[in-house]
Design a protein around this motif. Structure first.
Motif, mmCIF file in Angstrom:
data_model
loop_
_atom_site.group_PDB
_atom_site.id
_atom_site.type_symbol
_atom_site.label_atom_id
_atom_site.label_comp_id
_atom_site.label_asym_id
_atom_site.label_seq_id
_atom_site.Cartn_x
_atom_site.Cartn_y
_atom_site.Cartn_z
ATOM 1 N N MET A 1 -7.425 0.907 -6.398
ATOM 2 C CA MET A 1 -6.928 -0.431 -6.695
ATOM 3 C C MET A 1 -5.825 -0.337 -7.739
ATOM 4 S SD MET A 1 -7.296 -3.647 -5.952
ATOM 5 C CE MET A 1 -8.926 -3.713 -5.242
ATOM 6 N N ARG A 97 -6.103 -2.008 3.760
ATOM 7 C CA ARG A 97 -7.501 -2.071 3.361
ATOM 8 C C ARG A 97 -8.356 -1.321 4.378
ATOM 9 N NH1 ARG A 97 -6.662 -7.844 2.286
ATOM 10 N NH2 ARG A 97 -7.866 -8.302 4.152
ATOM 11 N N PHE A 101 -11.803 -2.314 1.212
ATOM 12 C CA PHE A 101 -11.368 -1.725 -0.045
ATOM 13 C C PHE A 101 -9.908 -1.266 0.044
ATOM 14 C CE2 PHE A 101 -15.965 -1.127 0.116
ATOM 15 C CZ PHE A 101 -16.354 -1.600 -1.137
#
Length: 383
Positions: A1, A97, A101
């Motif tokens: 991230m 993604r 995630f």
């Protein structure tokens, strides 16, 4: 991230005075749409961000997380405090993604290289290099940007400087033909004169044939009359039906978004046989989609509606006709010569090694990032 915030890393003139501000998510990015529109105007890229929400919500982008990276001349805890004149540039990227995630794989999702990187022409490659460096320093494994091509020498200087001090990264570039634009002359005949003999003949022949045998009529604005039921019926009977979600999005944006248009062809009984939609801005008509009724191949209704469209756009003063994603129609041979440059930066890491190793089995024809990683045209530079 990716971490969110500001950091003084890069500046075109003074390394100590530029800051990166990163926004994550569609809602946050759309709060800056007016700033981005002004920045586009200042950078000679008028219209590049006019339909920001439309592209943020495109089907191919909904499965990714968008990030807007601003290269600012001053620090700011709140991006809304920034004005266009405070920015060196802005870059819009999307993170893939996997299972919900972040993957640390970023792409600009801008095949023609005209919308993702907003910066003055002289700084565009520097801004691109700096944003790639910033993303890589904050956890990215791969970053792919698309922009208009500059000289190979200037690009190399920018990226060598931006990537200096890190021996575990590769970066590379490739140039592609992306011509998808027809210049519109002052008259229909003058515009056709620039096309090949075969295309000129078909534009006139099939138009006369459809009018004579089908009672075909061109409707220059169907926004007020077209119903969702009619659109769904034509879709079911079309040569290339699309999903209901795509169809509803087309209908909603055409009906409610300023600048969007839809033209059509009806036969004598009022039945729709072709619809074509897109956007108009700054003298350019951008064709986004087309839908033709099946069983009418001998009338080439796709050619007929394009013939009418060219004549209509000239009449209302448009200067160029652009086909999003190109077109297999023979008129492609009349496209203006245009190129895009892809810039890809990646870590020399196990995840990247594995991705490149299995890319050919991951349907690369559906994914431009995978295509780029596999492309023999990419000229790699090892830092």
């Amino acid at each position: 991230m990716l971490s969110i915030g500001t950091e003084a890393i890069f500046n075109a003139d003074d390394p100590n005075s530029a800051h990166f501000v990163v926004l994550r998510g569609r809602a946050e990015i759309l709060r800056l749409r007016s700033v981005l529109r002004n920045l586009s105007e200042l950078c000679g890229q008028a219209g590049a961000t006019d339909y920001l929400e439309y592209f943020l919500t495109a089907a191919e982008n909904l499965k990714k997380t968008p990030y807007l990276v601003l290269v600012a001349s001053r620090p700011s805890a709140d991006a809304l405090e920034l004005r266009a004149t405070d920015l060196w540039g802005a870059v819009l990227v999307y993170e893939y993604r996997l299972l919900g995630f972040g993957s640390s794989l970023f792409t600009a999702s801008d095949y023609n290289g005209s919308r993702a990187v907003i910066a003055p022409p002289k700084l565009r490659r520097q801004v691109s290099a700096a944003v790639c460096r910033y993303l890589m320093d904050h956890g990215a494994q791969i970053v792919l940007l698309n922009l208009e091509p500059g000289s190979p020498e200037s690009c190399q200087i920018c990226f060598e400087g931006a990537m200096a001090g890190n021996a575990k990264r590769w970066w590379g570039t490739q140039r592609r033909e992306v011509g998808a634009t027809i210049a519109l002359d002052k008259t229909f005949d003058a515009t056709l004169a620039r096309m090949g003999k075969h295309t000129r003949r078909n534009m006139r022949y099939y138009r006369r044939k459809a009018e004579a045998e089908l009672g075909c009529s061109f409707i220059a604005d169907v926004k007020s009359s077209l119903t969702i039921a009619q659109l769904m019926e034509l879709n079911r009977a079309s040569t290339h039906p699309v999903s209901r979600s795509i169809l509803e999005r087309r209908y909603k944006t055409t009906k409610s978004t300023e600048g969007f248009f839809c033209v059509g062809l009806t036969r004598s009984d009022g039945q729709w046989i072709s619809l074509l939609g897109g956007r108009r801005h700054h003298g350019v008509t951008e064709v986004d989609w087309q839908m033709n009724r099946s069983g009418l191949a001998k009338y080439s209704v796709g050619t007929v509606i394009r013939s009418h469209l060219i004549e209509h756009e000239i009449a209302i003063g448009m200067e160029k006709l652009f086909f999003e994603g190109g077109t297999p129609h023979s008129m492609r041979h009349s496209f203006l010569p245009e190129e895009a440059m892809d810039i890809v930066v990646m870590n020399r890491s196990l995840p990247v090694f594995l991705l490149r190793s299995i890319a050919r089995w991951l349907r690369p024809e559906k994914n431009f990032l995978l295509q780029t990683l596999m492309s023999p045209a990419v000229k790699w530079q090892l830092r």
